[in-house]
Design a protein around this motif. Sequence first.
Motif, PDB file in Angstrom:
ATOM      1  N   ALA A 193       0.833  -1.205   0.000  1.00 44.01           N
ATOM      2  CA  ALA A 193       0.000   0.000   0.000  1.00 44.01           C
ATOM      3  C   ALA A 193       0.867   1.254   0.000  1.00 44.01           C
ATOM      4  N   LYS A 204       1.014   5.685   0.192  1.00 48.19           N
ATOM      5  CA  LYS A 204       0.372   6.888   0.727  1.00 48.19           C
ATOM      6  C   LYS A 204       0.429   7.935  -0.379  1.00 48.19           C
ATOM      7  N   THR A 219       1.479  -1.565  -8.129  1.00 50.47           N
ATOM      8  CA  THR A 219       0.292  -2.234  -7.604  1.00 50.47           C
ATOM      9  C   THR A 219      -0.090  -3.383  -8.527  1.00 50.47           C
ATOM     10  N   ILE A 258      -2.911  -6.387  -9.281  1.00 48.50           N
ATOM     11  CA  ILE A 258      -4.249  -6.892  -8.986  1.00 48.50           C
ATOM     12  C   ILE A 258      -4.327  -8.312  -9.499  1.00 48.50           C
ATOM     13  N   VAL A 305      -8.212  -0.240  -4.064  1.00 49.61           N
ATOM     14  CA  VAL A 305      -7.166  -1.256  -4.202  1.00 49.61           C
ATOM     15  C   VAL A 305      -6.198  -1.242  -3.021  1.00 49.61           C
ATOM     16  N   GLY A 306      -6.500  -0.465  -1.977  1.00 46.23           N
ATOM     17  CA  GLY A 306      -5.744  -0.547  -0.741  1.00 46.23           C
ATOM     18  C   GLY A 306      -4.809   0.600  -0.423  1.00 46.23           C
ATOM     19  N   HIS A 307      -4.737   1.614  -1.296  1.00 45.27           N
ATOM     20  CA  HIS A 307      -3.862   2.749  -1.021  1.00 45.27           C
ATOM     21  C   HIS A 307      -4.560   3.761  -0.108  1.00 45.27           C
ATOM     22  N   THR A 308      -3.769   4.548   0.608  1.00 48.84           N
ATOM     23  CA  THR A 308      -4.279   5.667   1.398  1.00 48.84           C
ATOM     24  C   THR A 308      -4.170   6.918   0.545  1.00 48.84           C
ATOM     25  N   GLN A 325      -8.215   4.084  -3.335  1.00 51.58           N
ATOM     26  CA  GLN A 325      -8.534   3.531  -2.021  1.00 51.58           C
ATOM     27  C   GLN A 325      -9.055   2.105  -2.144  1.00 51.58           C
TER      28      GLN A 325
END
Length: 198
Positions: A2, A4, A188, A190, A28-31, A26
């Motif tokens: 992940a 930021k 990233t 998937i 896919v898990g990012h902040t 968000q």
Amino acid sequence: MAKKILMIAGDFGEDYETMVPFQMLQMVGHTVHAVCPDKEAGETVKTAIHDFEGDQTYTEKPGHNFALNATFDDIDVTEYDALVLPGGRAPEYLRLNDQVLEYIRHFFEENKPVAAVCHAAQLLTAADVVDGRRLSAYPACAPEVEAAGGTYEDIDMSESVTDGNLVTAPAWPAHPAWIAAFLEVLGTRIDHSDPVTA
């Protein structure tokens, strides 16, 4: 892993170009921290919907109120792994803010991933980070890109351009290509090996 991610938004940024990457990254898990100069977390920016309806340029309609989730004055740009710059009318005035331009330069100096769409090219040219780079933007921004030393890529509205850490696209119809390319630059992955079945 992940990441930021910082998003610099503003009043009358394009609705889809603000909301869609904010939500998808968000998902896919990012902040993602969305900020705007002179506004705090919990405040909103107004967005505008730009549409392509056969006129000589896009039409503009009121969009949603987009809630910011971080405060511009509180962020430490060195803590972020990547940057997202939506288009619309916001870049036109955000580029007058020296702190915004300094933040943008940080991501280029550190070779961190940057995603910019549509009129966000106005921020990139004002920050003086496009010299020698290939990028796309809304076609009306082509003269600015070229005047700043960049190579404007005249591509279909549904396509994107990747040049090193920079991923650009001409407008929101390119979201599938633009965001997929940005995820690639972010590293990233998937996993599609286990598709959902009915």
